[in-house]
Design a protein around this motif. Sequence first.
Motif, PDB file in Angstrom:
ATOM      1  N   UNK A  67       0.821  -1.210   0.000  1.00 51.49           N
ATOM      2  CA  UNK A  67       0.000   0.000   0.000  1.00 51.49           C
ATOM      3  C   UNK A  67       0.856   1.262   0.000  1.00 51.49           C
ATOM      4  N   UNK A  68       1.909   1.249   0.786  1.00 50.79           N
ATOM      5  CA  UNK A  68       2.728   2.456   0.926  1.00 50.79           C
ATOM      6  C   UNK A  68       3.595   2.749  -0.302  1.00 50.79           C
ATOM      7  N   UNK A  69       3.511   1.927  -1.347  1.00 49.17           N
ATOM      8  CA  UNK A  69       4.260   2.203  -2.582  1.00 49.17           C
ATOM      9  C   UNK A  69       3.539   3.180  -3.502  1.00 49.17           C
ATOM     10  N   UNK A  70       2.391   3.691  -3.084  1.00 50.67           N
ATOM     11  CA  UNK A  70       1.605   4.595  -3.926  1.00 50.67           C
ATOM     12  C   UNK A  70       2.428   5.827  -4.316  1.00 50.67           C
ATOM     13  N   UNK A  71       2.315   6.218  -5.571  1.00 51.41           N
ATOM     14  CA  UNK A  71       3.011   7.387  -6.117  1.00 51.41           C
ATOM     15  C   UNK A  71       2.052   8.147  -7.021  1.00 51.41           C
ATOM     16  N   UNK A  72       2.325   9.435  -7.221  1.00 46.75           N
ATOM     17  CA  UNK A  72       1.559  10.167  -8.232  1.00 46.75           C
ATOM     18  C   UNK A  72       2.119   9.767  -9.594  1.00 46.75           C
ATOM     19  N   UNK A  73       1.227   9.639 -10.564  1.00 46.08           N
ATOM     20  CA  UNK A  73       1.624   9.163 -11.885  1.00 46.08           C
ATOM     21  C   UNK A  73       0.662   9.732 -12.918  1.00 46.08           C
ATOM     22  N   UNK A  74       1.161  10.555 -13.794  1.00 40.28           N
ATOM     23  CA  UNK A  74       0.399  11.176 -14.890  1.00 40.28           C
ATOM     24  C   UNK A  74      -0.967  11.707 -14.457  1.00 40.28           C
ATOM     25  N   UNK A  75      -0.991  12.445 -13.355  1.00 41.25           N
ATOM     26  CA  UNK A  75      -2.223  13.091 -12.914  1.00 41.25           C
ATOM     27  C   UNK A  75      -3.127  12.255 -12.047  1.00 41.25           C
ATOM     28  N   UNK A  76      -2.727  11.032 -11.770  1.00 40.96           N
ATOM     29  CA  UNK A  76      -3.507  10.172 -10.886  1.00 40.96           C
ATOM     30  C   UNK A  76      -2.549   9.507  -9.914  1.00 40.96           C
ATOM     31  N   UNK A  77      -2.918   8.357  -9.368  1.00 38.62           N
ATOM     32  CA  UNK A  77      -2.041   7.612  -8.469  1.00 38.62           C
ATOM     33  C   UNK A  77      -1.842   6.212  -9.021  1.00 38.62           C
ATOM     34  N   UNK A  78      -0.738   5.597  -8.612  1.00 42.13           N
ATOM     35  CA  UNK A  78      -0.471   4.233  -9.057  1.00 42.13           C
ATOM     36  C   UNK A  78       0.394   3.548  -8.005  1.00 42.13           C
ATOM     37  N   UNK A  79       0.119   2.254  -7.818  1.00 36.94           N
ATOM     38  CA  UNK A  79       0.929   1.448  -6.911  1.00 36.94           C
ATOM     39  C   UNK A  79       1.929   0.627  -7.711  1.00 36.94           C
ATOM     40  N   UNK A  80       2.812  -0.050  -7.007  1.00 39.07           N
ATOM     41  CA  UNK A  80       3.933  -0.758  -7.610  1.00 39.07           C
ATOM     42  C   UNK A  80       3.508  -1.821  -8.635  1.00 39.07           C
ATOM     43  N   UNK A  81       2.342  -2.440  -8.429  1.00 40.17           N
ATOM     44  CA  UNK A  81       1.869  -3.450  -9.385  1.00 40.17           C
ATOM     45  C   UNK A  81       0.853  -2.872 -10.364  1.00 40.17           C
ATOM     46  N   UNK A  82       0.903  -1.560 -10.548  1.00 37.69           N
ATOM     47  CA  UNK A  82       0.142  -0.808 -11.541  1.00 37.69           C
ATOM     48  C   UNK A  82      -1.346  -0.657 -11.254  1.00 37.69           C
TER      49      UNK A  82
END
Length: 104
Positions: A67-82
């Motif tokens: 859960x804590x791998x969440x990152x901002x990505x192209x205007x939304x959020x994404x976790x390590x397994x996409x």
Amino acid sequence: MKQDAYYKFHGDYSKSGEFMNPRVKEVVPNNDFSITITFTNDEVGIFDVKPYLDTGIFKELKDWNLFKTVKSFTGTIQWIHEQDLCPDTIYLESKKIGKKKSTI
């Protein structure tokens, strides 16, 4: 292709003059399986991810280390397994808690 049509096709409504909800600029995971989001308009909100954690690809996010791998990505959020969520859902369903103060 007309310029407005180009921007609509590529999902950049801000340049086509149409309304678009703010997008995710920053994200911080919280211990209660919510996330604190800063949006492109500097609003800050809390989005509760718990309702999604019993569904399909989100089940593995019950593991705090994932859960804590969440990152901002192209205007939304994404976790390590996409795993990702719609940026409109995040904005509309988040509880707004204020605006980020400028660091200038």
